[in-house]
Design a protein around this motif. Structure first.
Motif, PDB file in Angstrom:
ATOM      1  N   TRP A 108      -1.151   5.902  -8.621  1.00  0.00           N
ATOM      2  CA  TRP A 108      -1.693   7.433  -8.817  1.00  0.00           C
ATOM      3  C   TRP A 108      -0.743   8.107  -9.863  1.00  0.00           C
TER       4      TRP A 108
ATOM      5  N   GLU B 297      -6.442   5.002  -9.868  1.00  0.00           N
ATOM      6  CA  GLU B 297      -7.086   4.900  -8.619  1.00  0.00           C
ATOM      7  C   GLU B 297      -7.104   3.565  -8.113  1.00  0.00           C
ATOM      8  N   VAL B 298      -7.448   3.322  -6.818  1.00  0.00           N
ATOM      9  CA  VAL B 298      -7.366   2.139  -6.283  1.00  0.00           C
ATOM     10  C   VAL B 298      -8.977   1.694  -5.902  1.00  0.00           C
TER      11      VAL B 298
ATOM     12  N   ILE C 146      -5.074  -6.025  -3.400  1.00  0.00           N
ATOM     13  CA  ILE C 146      -4.141  -5.350  -4.467  1.00  0.00           C
ATOM     14  C   ILE C 146      -2.651  -5.985  -4.481  1.00  0.00           C
TER      15      ILE C 146
ATOM     16  N   SER D 157      -6.112  -4.275   1.007  1.00  0.00           N
ATOM     17  CA  SER D 157      -4.657  -4.180   0.752  1.00  0.00           C
ATOM     18  C   SER D 157      -4.106  -5.644   0.326  1.00  0.00           C
TER      19      SER D 157
ATOM     20  N   TYR E 248       1.036   1.954  -4.269  1.00  0.00           N
ATOM     21  CA  TYR E 248      -0.321   2.864  -4.755  1.00  0.00           C
ATOM     22  C   TYR E 248       0.263   3.898  -5.457  1.00  0.00           C
TER      23      TYR E 248
ATOM     24  N   THR F 269      -5.000   2.962 -14.120  1.00  0.00           N
ATOM     25  CA  THR F 269      -4.647   1.884 -13.134  1.00  0.00           C
ATOM     26  C   THR F 269      -3.910   0.646 -13.906  1.00  0.00           C
TER      27      THR F 269
ATOM     28  N   ALA G 112       0.969  -1.205  -0.118  1.00  0.00           N
ATOM     29  CA  ALA G 112      -0.252   0.053   0.030  1.00  0.00           C
ATOM     30  C   ALA G 112       0.774   1.346  -0.103  1.00  0.00           C
TER      31      ALA G 112
ATOM     32  N   ARG H 186      -3.670   6.765   1.408  1.00  0.00           N
ATOM     33  CA  ARG H 186      -4.430   5.453   0.959  1.00  0.00           C
ATOM     34  C   ARG H 186      -5.788   5.289   1.072  1.00  0.00           C
TER      35      ARG H 186
END
Length: 442
Positions: A225, A230-231, A405, A402, A221, A248, A217, A392
């Motif tokens: 960005w 984006e997540v 991802i 998390s 991440y 992404t 994370a 985050r």
């Protein structure tokens, strides 16, 4: 682990109810009047047991506060980091809650959603000097328009590069200006020149390899960005439309290509590959400066290596958020607890804390008190955090999200699985976990 985390979140929710229904900050200060008596008031304060400097800093903060407030006693309990989150959740659910608690930014939403935290918005607006804190930092501790934690310090990451390796390959150094980063294409170009597999040397470790989900994370991440992706949604309720966006997916593909197409990154490295000369570039944290100085005294900043701002693609971005202080929604001493929290996380407290830990203060005014933070190299960390920091995803299912991802990065890079299918699987898991969390907490 997933079921254990979910069960504890649901237990909290069941005991406290849905925090978003019962935490109107406009009523909180008047709901909890100051208790007056001749006896000292004892405030219980739980935090994770940090390193030696963190423990020393907190001891000094508590001691300094008690000198100003002899009517207060602070009962500070240190809990090992590995046990802290679970012990705190189960203790709160059973009614054994501290008045004040330290929380990592990533866990704020789950505690807030469960109603375990007192909203601090009205307190912050009254005397918390909110304009002294970057808006992106406050956003890290905000859930459904309520601020739940008061930030104390920040940390940040940057691009570290080996000067001598750059000179040997005739590669120009990146700019030291925090607002003039290299693009990822420039990083890739340099990485290809630096890579020499026959010597075990690789050009770039883009995000601290493959670690636990928490590291993913913080380090990975920002790449999403930086490519404009984006997540999750801004309200932290879904990954649909965000994790599967073209931007992404472009970021994920680029990350995988560093390993599989361009082969400028390796899945495994020897110990401490950067100071030992096996990496031309790496992404490291502000804490690495003191680590290298202590463990590798012959590896000198400005001679052997330097740092530059994180690379960008379409925009600059860095993850923010660290440990912060909050107050239990059931504390009988909310006013007294806020007075302590506000002092510790105010300018004076932050200067005292960061002068011992060498961390970055969360406040503008406190950062200005440290000359070294306003010049190279540490200004890179400060400026990035203040101008380009991003929270985050603020979601009650942060651990599950998390993990999902983290698995995406591993599957598309290590497993070389289909990107679209991998992303779709992650979205379904994240959205399913969020729906399950809602159904169990209602």
């Amino acid at each position: 682990m997933k079921l254990c985390v979910l069960a504890i979140v649901f237990l909290l929710s069941a005991c406290y109810g849905n925090g978003t229904d019962k935490t109107d900050s406009t009523n909180r200060p008047s709901d909890r009047s100051t208790i007056t008596s001749n006896a000292k008031i004892t405030l219980t304060f739980w935090r994770n047991s940090g390193n030696e400097s963190e423990n020393k800093a907190y001891e000094k903060l508590v001691s300094a506060y008690l000198e100003k407030h002899p009517e207060i006693t602070i009962d500070m309990t240190l809990i090992p980091y590995a046990d802290y989150d679970t012990k705190l959740r189960t203790s709160i659910a059973s009614g054994n809650f501290p008045d004040i608690m330290a929380l990592d930014a990533s866990n704020v939403a789950s505690f807030a959603h469960a109603g375990a935290l007192l909203p601090l918005t009205s307190y912050m607006r009254k005397d918390g000097r909110m304009d002294d804190i970057p808006a992106s930092t406050l956003a890290t501790y905000t859930y459904k328009n309520e601020v739940y934690m008061a930030p104390l310090n920040e940390s940040s990451i940057a691009l570290f590069y080996n000067r001598k390796m750059f000179e040997e390959k005739g590669i120009p150094f990146p700019s030291a200006d925090p607002e003039m980063p290299w693009t990822w294409d420039q990083v890739l170009e340099a990485a290809r020149k630096l890579t020499d597999p026959s010597k075990g040397v690789y050009g770039i470790d883009p995000a601290q390899g493959f670690q636990n989900a928490g590291a993913t994370a913080y380090f990975k991440y920002p790449i999403i960005w930086q490519f404009g992706g984006e997540v999750m949604s801004p309200d932290g309720s879904t990954a649909r439309g965000y994790l599967d966006s073209p931007q992404t997916k472009k970021a994920l593909r680029f990350y995988s290509d560093l390993y599989n197409k361009y082969k400028v990154s390796a899945l495994e490295y020897p110990a401490d590959p950067f100071p030992n000369g096996y990496l031309g570039m790496t992404i490291e944290g502000s804490w690495s400066l003191s680590y290298f100085a202590e463990k590798f005294p012959d590896f000198k900043l400005g001679r052997d290596y330097d740092i530059a701002p994180l690379p960008k693609e379409t925009r600059q971005a860095v993850a923010n958020g660290s440990w912060a202080l909050g107050i239990s929604s059931r504390s009988k001493y909310a006013e007294e607890a806020w007075n302590f929290v506000n002092w510790v996380t105010g300018p004076e407290g932050q200067v005292m804390y960061c002068s011992i830990t060498n961390d970055i203060p969360a406040r503008y005014s406190a950062a200005l008190q440290f000359p070294e933070l306003n010049k190279y190299p540490k200004n890179i960390f400060v400026v990035q955090n203040q101008k380009f920091g991003r929270p985050r995803p603020v979601t009650p299912i942060f651990p599950q999200m998390s993990e999902a991802i983290n698995k995406v990065f591993e599957d598309v890079t290590i497993g070389k699985k289909d990107l679209d299918e991998t992303v779709e699987t992650a979205i379904r898991k994240i959205d399913r976990d969020y729906a399950q969390m809602l159904s169990q907490s209602q």
